[in-house]
Write an enzyme that holds these catalytic residues in place. Structure first.
Site, PDB file in Angstrom:
ATOM      1  N   ASN A 182       0.874  -1.260   0.052  1.00 29.02           N
ATOM      2  CA  ASN A 182       0.071   0.141   0.036  1.00 29.02           C
ATOM      3  C   ASN A 182       0.820   1.275   0.022  1.00 29.02           C
ATOM      4  OD1 ASN A 182      -2.578  -1.263   0.044  1.00 29.02           O
ATOM      5  ND2 ASN A 182      -2.886  -1.217   2.072  1.00 29.02           N
ATOM      6  N   THR A 212      -4.212  -6.504   7.613  1.00 26.62           N
ATOM      7  CA  THR A 212      -3.209  -7.670   7.208  1.00 26.62           C
ATOM      8  C   THR A 212      -2.707  -8.235   8.536  1.00 26.62           C
ATOM      9  OG1 THR A 212      -2.874  -6.451   5.348  1.00 26.62           O
ATOM     10  CG2 THR A 212      -1.524  -8.065   5.680  1.00 26.62           C
TER      11      THR A 212
END
Length: 361
Positions: A182, A212
């Site tokens: 990201n 995550t």
């Protein structure tokens, strides 16, 4: 006694450091950005473009809700990343609220190290988030290619992540999805945080289990209710992964990862400097009352840590520090640093799907 002294030396600022006065001045700037963000947050931003304004080029990535496509704005000739979210998938995965907040957040962001929403519109099948095209690709790809970063590179990227998180927190936003996938690298070699699907405006605590597995803070896993502290934990995981090439807590089974995270036990690679070991130990800290970033001095504890002693924070914010890696971009729409994906079949519908569910968008 010696160990205690060592810890004190490692975490005390270099002479001068980033002073409380400078931090207060910077805090005023952040408060202005917060006010700007809230102003955008509180107004409904209308559709400001349409699909026919763009020429689709190539697929940059795919995800659970749709696809990201490189696109060219016909009038301006500028390139953008067009995130196409399929309404049906959002509904099936119960992500309407997350998608709504991501849209509102992206419309309000205004910081050098975060992407933002340039245009937004929807049609019968998709929501369209038009974001800046960041041509250097994902940090994840560069990290996998190199194996690991040297500490100078980890420090350069980590310092920008600190400033990005500090900005988000000043806007009352918890990010909750920090990881190399990201983080995009721009043409100057600086970072841009992307994917704000788990980002949330909070005043107090929240309880949602999201993120995550390798990057989840223990307080998320233990359903304790949490605030901004979770982002500082994930900063520690990121610093570790950038410098080691793998995260401190990993296993093939997510439940096993959670067990390891909650235990807080991990092995530090021998090549880490003393300063980096010390810093990671202070952010990958189960006790939130002892975690750097979350203490009385806030982000100053991080900015003044000895590992960051060579960082000029103001110069970094203004892109005045040469990047350790600068992507070679041959043209404005160069996708060299992105994986090749097959063209996605774009769905069509003669009627507007889920019109009621997405009425507020």
């Amino acid at each position: 006694m010696a160990d205690g002294l060592k810890h004190h030396i490692l975490s005390s600022p270099r002479h001068g450091g980033y002073s409380s006065a400078r931090q207060e001045q910077y805090g005023q700037y952040l408060r202005k950005l917060h006010a700007d963000f809230l102003e955008t947050w509180n107004e409904k931003s209308p559709d400001n473009s349409k699909l026919s304004d763009f020429l689709k080029q190539t697929v940059l990535g795919t995800g659970a809700f749709g696809v990201v496509i490189l696109t060219k704005h016909i009038d301006t000739g500028k390139y953008y990343a067009m995130k196409m979210l399929e309404k049906e998938k959002i509904v099936k995965l119960k992500q309407i609220e997350h998608s709504y907040y991501e849209k509102k957040i992206l419309c309000g962001l205004n910081f050098p190290f975060c992407v933002y929403m340039k245009y937004f519109f929807k049609d019968n099948v998709y929501l369209y988030y038009i974001l800046p095209f960041v041509p250097g690709g994902e940090m994840f790809s560069h990290l996998r290619k190199l194996g690991k970063f040297d500490e100078m590179s980890s420090r350069f990227y980590g310092a920008q992540v600190i400033l990005a998180l500090e900005y988000l927190h000043a806007c009352e936003l918890v990010y909750r999805d920090l990881k190399p996938e990201n983080i995009l690298i721009d043409r100057a070699g600086y970072i841009k945080l992307t994917d704000f699907g788990f980002c949330k405006l909070i005043r107090g605590r929240t309880w949602t289990l999201c993120g995550t597995p390798e990057y989840l803070a223990p307080e998320i896993i233990l359903s304790k209710g949490y605030g901004m502290s979770v982002d500082w934990w994930s900063l520690g995981i990121l610093l570790f992964e950038m410098s080691a090439g793998y995260p401190p807590f990993y296993a093939s089974d997510p439940m096993r990862i959670y067990e390891k995270v909650v235990s807080g036990k991990y092995r530090i690679p021998s090549h880490f400097s003393m300063e980096l070991k010390d810093l990671i130990g202070r952010v990958v800290q189960i006790d939130t009352t002892r975690r750097f970033g979350n203490l009385k001095n806030g982000v100053l504890d991080l900015k003044n840590h000895k590992w960051f002693r060579d960082i000029d924070w103001d110069s970094l914010l203004n892109y005045r520090i040469p990047a350790p890696f600068q992507p070679k971009i041959r043209s404005p729409g160069d996708t060299t640093y992105f994986e090749n994906f097959d063209d996605e079949k774009i769905k069509e519908s003669p009627v507007c799907l889920y019109e009621e569910e997405f009425a507020d968008f």
